[in-house]
Enzyme design. Structure first.
Site, PDB file in Angstrom:
ATOM      1  CG  HIS A  56      42.862  34.399  41.341  1.00 45.30           C
ATOM      2  ND1 HIS A  56      43.275  35.454  40.565  1.00 45.30           N
ATOM      3  CD2 HIS A  56      42.093  33.606  40.545  1.00 45.30           C
ATOM      4  CE1 HIS A  56      42.788  35.287  39.337  1.00 45.30           C
ATOM      5  NE2 HIS A  56      42.060  34.192  39.294  1.00 45.30           N
ATOM      6  CD  GLU A  83      47.595  35.249  43.656  1.00 40.73           C
ATOM      7  OE1 GLU A  83      46.688  34.394  43.613  1.00 40.73           O
ATOM      8  OE2 GLU A  83      48.034  35.816  42.644  1.00 40.73           O
ATOM      9  CB  CYS A  91      45.359  38.650  38.393  1.00 38.49           C
ATOM     10  SG  CYS A  91      44.168  38.624  39.749  1.00 38.49           S
ATOM     11  CB  CYS A 112      45.586  38.655  43.575  1.00 40.86           C
ATOM     12  SG  CYS A 112      44.419  37.288  43.431  1.00 40.86           S
TER      13      CYS A 112
HETATM   14 ZN   LIG Z   1      44.472  36.883  41.163  1.00 42.95          ZN
END
Ligand SMILES: [Zn+2]
Length: 160
Positions: free
Chosen positions: A78, A80, A104, A107
Site C-alpha cells: 500500500h 502508506e 487500512c 498500514c
Molecule cells: Zn493499507
C-alpha cells in the site's frame, strides 16, 4: 504585495499524494501518500504497487480469484507503507501523512510504529469495513490526529 493565489500546504501535499497515485499500475485502485515533517518538508512519497523486484507484468492485478494467490491482495504494498519504508531520513516522529484513501489496519499499524502523529486523508470509501474500524480504534488509542482533507475546489492544470 505578495501573490495571493498560492496553494495552501494542505493543497500542496494532498496534490503531491494525488500525483503519486498516478504512478500506480493498479486498474481498480490508485492511492498516493506524502509524508511531511512538522516543518512542512517532504520526507517521503509512495503509491500502491508490487514489491521491488516483483515484476509488474508477472504479478496478478485481479481482485477476485479461486486461488487467493492469484489476486493482488497477497502482494501489493500500500501507498502508506511504501511511503514509510521509502523514507530516507530514518525518523518520522511527529510527521504528518497525507493519503488519498483512509488507511487500512495494516498500514495504520505501520503509521503508529513509525511515530507519525497526524493523518490527513481524502477518500474514506471503505469506512464501514472491519479494517477501517480497526484503524480508527488504534488511532484513537494512540492519539494519532486524524482529519479529512477539506476540498477547496481548486483545479490545477499543467502540460507535461
Ligand atoms: Zn493499507
Amino acid at each position: 504585495m505578495k501573490r495571493q493565489d498560492y496553494i495552501s500546504w494542505d493543497e500542496y501535499f494532498m496534490g503531491i499524494a494525488m500525483l503519486s497515485a498516478m504512478r500506480s499500475k493498479d486498474n481498480n485502485s490508485q492511492v498516493g501518500a506524502c509524508i511531511v515533517s512538522p516543518e512542512n518538508k517532504i520526507l517521503s512519497l509512495g503509491y500502491n504497487g508490487m514489491p521491488i523486484g516483483c515484476a509488474d507484468d508477472d504479478m496478478p492485478w485481479e481482485r477476485e480469484g479461486e486461488n487467493p494467490l492469484d489476486t493482488k491482495y497477497m502482494y501489493v504494498c500500500h501507498a502508506e507503507l511504501n511511503a514509510i519504508l521509502n523514507n530516507a531520513h530514518g525518523n518520522l516522529k511527529g510527521a504528518r501523512l497525507y493519503v488519498t484513501l483512509f488507511p487500512c489496519n495494516e498500514c495504520t499499524k505501520a503509521v503508529i510504529q513509525s511515530g507519525i502523529s497526524e493523518i490527513v486523508y481524502l477518500a474514506d470509501k471503505y469506512h464501514d469495513t472491519p479494517a477501517c474500524e480497526a484503524s480508527r480504534r488504534m488511532l484513537k488509542m494512540t492519539h494519532v490526529k486524524v482529519r479529512a482533507y477539506e476540498p477547496t475546489g481548486r483545479e490545477i492544470h499543467f502540460t507535461l
